[in-house]
Design an enzyme around this catalytic site. Structure first.
Site, mmCIF file in Angstrom:
data_model
loop_
_atom_site.group_PDB
_atom_site.id
_atom_site.type_symbol
_atom_site.label_atom_id
_atom_site.label_comp_id
_atom_site.label_asym_id
_atom_site.label_seq_id
_atom_site.Cartn_x
_atom_site.Cartn_y
_atom_site.Cartn_z
ATOM 1 N N GLN A 314 56.043 62.490 7.890
ATOM 2 C CA GLN A 314 56.386 62.247 9.130
ATOM 3 C C GLN A 314 56.662 60.679 9.006
ATOM 4 O O GLN A 314 57.635 60.240 10.002
ATOM 5 C CB GLN A 314 55.124 62.242 10.051
ATOM 6 C CG GLN A 314 55.121 61.771 11.517
ATOM 7 C CD GLN A 314 56.004 62.298 12.588
ATOM 8 O OE1 GLN A 314 56.351 63.306 12.253
ATOM 9 N NE2 GLN A 314 56.798 61.563 13.428
ATOM 10 N N GLU A 315 56.321 59.658 8.173
ATOM 11 C CA GLU A 315 56.493 58.497 8.328
ATOM 12 C C GLU A 315 58.113 58.444 7.578
ATOM 13 O O GLU A 315 58.536 57.433 8.121
ATOM 14 C CB GLU A 315 55.556 57.637 7.333
ATOM 15 C CG GLU A 315 54.042 57.516 8.067
ATOM 16 C CD GLU A 315 54.248 56.509 9.053
ATOM 17 O OE1 GLU A 315 55.325 55.673 9.193
ATOM 18 O OE2 GLU A 315 53.231 56.486 10.047
ATOM 19 N N SER A 316 58.117 58.724 6.478
ATOM 20 C CA SER A 316 59.589 58.386 5.644
ATOM 21 C C SER A 316 60.196 59.690 5.010
ATOM 22 O O SER A 316 61.261 59.364 4.373
ATOM 23 C CB SER A 316 59.005 57.667 4.536
ATOM 24 O OG SER A 316 58.454 58.450 3.594
ATOM 25 N N TYR A 441 53.740 62.430 17.324
ATOM 26 C CA TYR A 441 53.480 62.240 15.886
ATOM 27 C C TYR A 441 52.371 62.999 15.419
ATOM 28 O O TYR A 441 52.637 63.586 14.321
ATOM 29 C CB TYR A 441 52.831 60.549 15.887
ATOM 30 C CG TYR A 441 52.577 59.924 14.461
ATOM 31 C CD1 TYR A 441 53.500 59.520 13.680
ATOM 32 C CD2 TYR A 441 51.293 59.949 14.138
ATOM 33 C CE1 TYR A 441 53.361 58.788 12.347
ATOM 34 C CE2 TYR A 441 51.049 59.437 12.874
ATOM 35 C CZ TYR A 441 52.098 58.680 12.151
ATOM 36 O OH TYR A 441 51.565 58.167 11.053
#
Length: 484
Positions: A314-316, A441
């Site tokens: 999810q972050e990168s 998120y």
């Protein structure tokens, strides 16, 4: 299509009370009415026959889990006895065990079938809607007539097969293939691979699995909803059946049954097929490089490595040199301050970033109120990882102001988007936040986590995805011919 699913899955006991009364004869047998229950209480355990499937019972990270497992566990607790589970191959095996007395109870996505001999059924637990699913490469079937000429699969002995037989009465030229040696996920995968044009499964089963099979689409609901029930031996008295019905009634009345249904089958469809396909491709191509680092961080922090991997995606998208316009960098997208707090000296080092992100998530989780229990505690920690603890606390305050439970993620996630509205953010300490973002998120991370859990479970238990042949050469499908 799925907007109406929970409506179909609502309890439908009222419609079946009269029918169920007919299924319980007045002249029971020569057995004592409480023979089965007395035997269970005497031996101190109840013998339940079930099937090892994602919608019934399977071994999860913390032990046995599954919708029907949760229910039979509660039933055993209500009787103050232990639970003994026996997993068998198909529905026919479950019903045979119930019929001949080897099972006290059968719980295996059974649908109410008054024609089944030697069986008494519980009150309806939930409604199950047969659904046509199809391969995306063919024209979408939207009516029963569109099924003519298609290669269709179904499970023998299930209510979905009965739905096809009912349809065949009005479409006698209809034909399909059926088997009792595979599971629903096998049928969906075979449609995914183009081995069948379509299949008939229950809507809640497809909803639980659909993101794992991006080339399979839902077509239309087939026939009337059916009732999920438990099966009991007909010649062993009715006291056990009555005890089960009392439990089901209590769970209905308290709302706990609806909560269980929502927990197992009520997920929103928040990732599109393209997103699911891309994630699976990245999981195959990128994740293996970092899997050992995620597992090491999991050992150090107590999280499931697959949850940390889902967070990293999810972050990168598992890109170790990712950089945002705001200056956060690395695979876990850490700020300079956060990196310093958790001892990361090089944010672009993927091992450091993963360890640092996991450590920071653990710190955040530890600062949540002790009243928050799992799994809500993890979901709120993830939200705070994204939006900050202060804004999460503000959302909890708004939740309380609205009469919700500030310790339940289901309530707090409704309040988070209100932080974008002056009416609400003006009343809390930390002011404005893009509160809708942490909701999305957490949703995405949960779905990525589900997919990784599915793939991991498949390796160990179900399909061994990517390690087996592309076809099922020995599968004993039988053709159900047209009735012309």
């Amino acid at each position: 299509m799925f907007d109406a699913l929970l409506r179909y899955m609502r309890p439908v006991a009222t419609a079946f009370v009269a029918l169920l009364a007919l299924l319980i004869p007045d002249n029971r047998t020569s057995h004592e009415p409480d023979a089965a229950l007395s035997a269970i209480l005497s031996r101190d355990f109840i013998q339940v026959f079930t099937r090892n499937t994602p919608t019934t019972y399977y071994e999860g990270r913390h032990g046995p889990t599954g919708f029907e497992y949760d229910l039979v566990r509660r039933f055993a607790e209500s009787l103050d006895v232990s639970l003994s589970l026996n997993s068998v191959g198909n529905i026919g095996d479950v019903l045979s065990a119930v019929r001949d007395g080897r099972a006290d109870l059968g719980a295996a996505t059974l649908s109410l079938d008054p024609a089944e001999p030697g069986i008494l059924y519980s009150r309806p637990i939930m409604s199950m809607q047969p659904m046509v699913i199809y391969h995306r490469g063919i024209p979408a079937p939207t009516t029963p007539e569109d099924l003519l000429g298609l290669d269709i699969a179904a499970l023998r002995g299930s209510g979905t097969g009965r739905a096809l037989r009912d349809l065949q009465k009005s479409l006698p030229e209809l034909t399909w293939q059926e088997t009792d040696e595979l599971e629903v996920t096998d049928l969906i995968e075979m449609v995914e691979k183009g081995e069948f044009d379509a299949a008939v499964v229950y809507a809640h089963q497809f909803k639980l699995n659909r993101l794992f099979f991006p080339d399979v689409e839902n077509g239309f609901m087939l026939g009337a909803p059916q009732s999920l029930v438990w099966a009991f031996p007909k010649d062993s008295g009715v006291a056990l059946l009555q005890a089960a019905n009392r439990l089901i009634d209590r769970l209905h009345a308290s709302g706990q049954l609806d909560e269980l249904i929502a927990r197992y089958f009520g997920h929103d469809d928040y990732l599109e097929y393209v997103g699911a396909r891309l994630f699976i491709r990245h999981a195959q191509a990128r994740l293996p490089r970092y899997e050992a680092a995620f597992k090491e961080a999991a050992r150090d922090t107590g999280f499931d490595w697959k949850l940390l991997a889902a967070l990293g995606y999810q972050e990168s998208h598992w890109k170790p040199r990712a950089t945002s316009p705001t200056g956060v960098r690395g695979l876990m997208m850490l700020t300079n301050d956060t990196a310093a707090e958790v001892g990361v000296t090089n944010r672009l080092d993927p091992e450091q970033s993963i360890e640092g992100g996991a450590t920071y998530l653990l710190h955040v989780k530890g600062r949540l109120q002790e009243e928050i229990t799992e799994p809500d505690r993890t979901w709120m920690a993830l939200a705070a990882y994204n939006v900050g603890l202060g804004h999460l606390y503000d959302a909890q305050k708004i939740t309380e102001m609205q009469g919700g439970d500030p310790y339940k993620w289901a309530d707090v996630r409704k309040a988070l988007p209100l932080l974008q509205k002056r009416k609400w953010y003006s009343q809390v300490r930390h002011g404005y936040a893009r509160g809708g973002e942490p909701v999305i998120y957490v949703r995405n991370i949960r779905r990525y986590y589900e997919i990784l859990n599915y793939v991991d479970r498949s390796r160990r238990q179900f399909h061994h995805l990517g390690e087996r042949d592309d076809t099922f050469p020995q599968t004993p499908f039988n053709t159900v011919p047209p009735v012309l």
